[in-house]
Write a protein that holds these residues in place. Structure first.
Motif, PDB file in Angstrom:
ATOM      1  N   THR A   1       0.809  -1.230   0.000  1.00  0.00           N
ATOM      2  CA  THR A   1       0.000   0.000   0.000  1.00  0.00           C
ATOM      3  C   THR A   1       0.836   1.271   0.000  1.00  0.00           C
ATOM      4  O   THR A   1       0.368   2.330  -0.410  1.00  0.00           O
ATOM      5  CB  THR A   1      -0.915   0.040   1.240  1.00  0.00           C
ATOM      6  OG1 THR A   1      -0.097   0.081   2.425  1.00  0.00           O
ATOM      7  CG2 THR A   1      -1.832  -1.163   1.283  1.00  0.00           C
TER       8      THR A   1
ATOM      9  N   PHE B   1      -7.359   2.378   2.157  1.00  0.00           N
ATOM     10  CA  PHE B   1      -7.279   1.624   0.912  1.00  0.00           C
ATOM     11  C   PHE B   1      -7.897   2.330  -0.299  1.00  0.00           C
ATOM     12  O   PHE B   1      -7.436   2.146  -1.412  1.00  0.00           O
ATOM     13  CB  PHE B   1      -7.917   0.239   1.089  1.00  0.00           C
ATOM     14  CG  PHE B   1      -7.072  -0.681   1.905  1.00  0.00           C
ATOM     15  CD1 PHE B   1      -6.050  -1.390   1.321  1.00  0.00           C
ATOM     16  CD2 PHE B   1      -7.271  -0.800   3.272  1.00  0.00           C
ATOM     17  CE1 PHE B   1      -5.242  -2.232   2.073  1.00  0.00           C
ATOM     18  CE2 PHE B   1      -6.482  -1.630   4.036  1.00  0.00           C
ATOM     19  CZ  PHE B   1      -5.464  -2.349   3.436  1.00  0.00           C
TER      20      PHE B   1
ATOM     21  N   SER C   1     -10.524   1.668  -2.021  1.00  0.00           N
ATOM     22  CA  SER C   1     -10.665   0.518  -2.907  1.00  0.00           C
ATOM     23  C   SER C   1     -11.915   0.608  -3.766  1.00  0.00           C
ATOM     24  O   SER C   1     -12.901   1.261  -3.400  1.00  0.00           O
ATOM     25  CB  SER C   1     -10.710  -0.764  -2.078  1.00  0.00           C
ATOM     26  OG  SER C   1     -11.073  -1.877  -2.871  1.00  0.00           O
TER      27      SER C   1
ATOM     28  N   ASN D   1      -2.905   3.186  -4.066  1.00  0.00           N
ATOM     29  CA  ASN D   1      -1.874   3.205  -3.026  1.00  0.00           C
ATOM     30  C   ASN D   1      -1.478   4.631  -2.659  1.00  0.00           C
ATOM     31  O   ASN D   1      -2.036   5.611  -3.179  1.00  0.00           O
ATOM     32  CB  ASN D   1      -0.658   2.374  -3.460  1.00  0.00           C
ATOM     33  CG  ASN D   1       0.083   2.969  -4.645  1.00  0.00           C
ATOM     34  OD1 ASN D   1      -0.156   4.116  -5.047  1.00  0.00           O
ATOM     35  ND2 ASN D   1       0.999   2.203  -5.202  1.00  0.00           N
TER      36      ASN D   1
END
Length: 454
Positions: free
Chosen positions: A45, A61, A63, A91
């Motif tokens: 990450t 994250f 995400s 990241n």
């Protein structure tokens, strides 16, 4: 002497294990705050453990799965683990990272749910490989997935831009003429003719008149002037295929053309200018012919300005699927057919075969299959029986059974060995390329009798 053993506390042992594995691992409490974050999670990450702890996981994250499709939330809701769900996150450097995610419920000693655990694996290298497979290297009409073809494809644009004489070497059927046409089509001469002549298909006297042409009355039957291939090529490209078959006497005339850029038609007293670019090709080893005295050394150096070598099909097996699809498309158009593809069993046999006739043999096999297959997919029964043989030296070959299973084993063994060789027998890199776990690779190597120490 007395042997002493020391054991770490369970918590310390667990922490040591989590720090040693290559997959990222983090845990959250019931408020989605991160409570642990291992070293691999930091590396993947770009976020340090100190930065991650006590942050909500979606803040770390960012995400694709955080909004509405969170696997950890689904696991905590349904009490069902999720294995290897694909996704990505952004990241710390702002880069998109493809990952495979697995989740589990985290419980205390009394069985109460205190949060969740998630592991994630970086799929960036796998995605890069998949992208390369989906987007083959290309130069003009030439496409390839194979690392063996990469040096050739990389050189084509520079070679095409020059006027230098080119020598293409390679086994029969590897596609030398296609490479020559590609160089011509990408060159400034693309609007001029591409003229090919097979030097090994004609006797010396006919080849001489084909190349240089003749004047009326040069010999019996010469009732009118006929231009040769040098003249017909004009400002384009003249492709001299199988130049290694040319006799020593005719080699002298070819050398003069290359040196002086002029030629004389048979029966003529005047020289004509040669403006064509020369590309020669051969399946023979010209250095051996020079050493044996059957090919002129000075002519060899004249045609050997730029040297390109086409690898045999057995060294570029990654291209078999691509070539099969191209041939199916070609014959569908040529014959007005609608064959949809090829069955996986038939494709496994094609991958396992050694192809002594190279791409030309593969094309012939697909053309034959079109005769036998009227519709749908090409199946195993549409292929020649001789193809369904295991590779020599493989475990299947020693059994002599020649079954479909043997061919599949041979094809799998070949793919693994080729990948191992590309990565200097680094099993981690090989497993990543093949998209399997390292222990799975080791198990397959053992089953297929692949020496891990080669």
């Amino acid at each position: 002497m007395t042997a002493h053993s020391s054991t770490l506390p369970a918590a310390t042992m667990t922490e040591a294990i989590l720090e040693s594995i290559s997959e990222g691992v983090f845990t959250v409490d019931n408020q989605w705050r991160i409570t642990s974050f291992n070293r691999a999670a930091e590396q993947i990450t770009g976020v340090t453990r100190a930065e991650a702890l006590q942050q909500r996981c979606y803040e770390v994250f960012k995400s694709s799965m955080c909004e509405g499709n969170c696997p950890l939330r689904a696991t905590l809701t349904n009490n069902q683990p999720i294995i290897n769900r694909a996704g990505y996150f952004i990241n710390a450097a702002g880069e998109r990272v493809a990952v495979s995610v697995s989740t589990a419920v985290l419980k205390d000693a009394e069985g109460r749910v205190i949060g969740g655990a998630e592991t994630f694996r970086d799929l960036s290298e796998v995605e890069t490989l998949r992208s390369a497979l989906n987007n083959p290297a290309q130069a003009g009409r030439m496409l390839s997935h194979s690392p063996a073809m990469q040096p050739v494809i990389n050189l084509v644009p520079d070679v095409a831009a020059s006027n230098s004489t080119v020598l293409i070497q390679g086994e029969t059927g590897t596609g030398k003429e296609l490479l020559a046409k590609t160089i011509h089509e990408l060159s400034p001469r693309a609007g001029a003719p591409f003229v090919a002549v097979n030097c090994g298909a004609l006797p010396d006297n006919l080849l001489e008149s084909e190349l240089f042409g003749y004047k009326k009355g040069a010999f019996t039957g010469a009732t009118q002037d006929k231009p040769g291939r040098f003249a017909l090529a004009g400002n384009g490209t003249l492709f001299l295929d199988e130049i290694g078959e040319v006799s020593p006497a005719l080699q002298v005339r070819l050398l003069r053309v290359l040196q002086e850029q002029t030629f004389e038609p048979l029966g003529s007293t005047k020289s004509e200018q040669c403006h064509a670019r020369i590309i020669a090709a051969t399946h023979r080893d010209l250095t051996e012919l020079v050493a044996a005295g059957s090919f002129r050394q000075d002519l060899f150096y004249r045609i050997h300005v730029v040297d390109l070598t086409m690898p045999p099909l057995r060294e570029r097996s990654e291209d078999i699927d691509l070539l099969v699809n191209q041939f199916i498309h070609h014959f569908n158009q040529q014959q007005g057919r609608s064959i949809t593809g090829i069955h996986s069993q038939a494709l496994a046999v094609l991958r396992a075969y050694r192809w002594p006739g190279n791409i030309r043999e593969l094309e012939n096999v697909i053309e034959r299959a079109f005769v036998l297959c009227r519709e749908g997919d090409i199946e195993l029964r549409h292929l020649p029986a001789g193809l369904n043989q295991p590779l020599s030296g493989s475990p299947a070959a020693s059994s002599g059974s020649g079954t479909i299973t043997d061919s599949r084993r041979s094809a799998e063994r070949q793919r693994i060995v080729e990948s191992l060789e590309r990565h200097q027998y680094n099993r981690k890199a090989t497993a990543d390329e093949l998209g399997i776990h390292k222990t799975t690779l080791y198990r397959k190597m053992k089953a297929l009798a692949i020496d891990p120490q080669r």
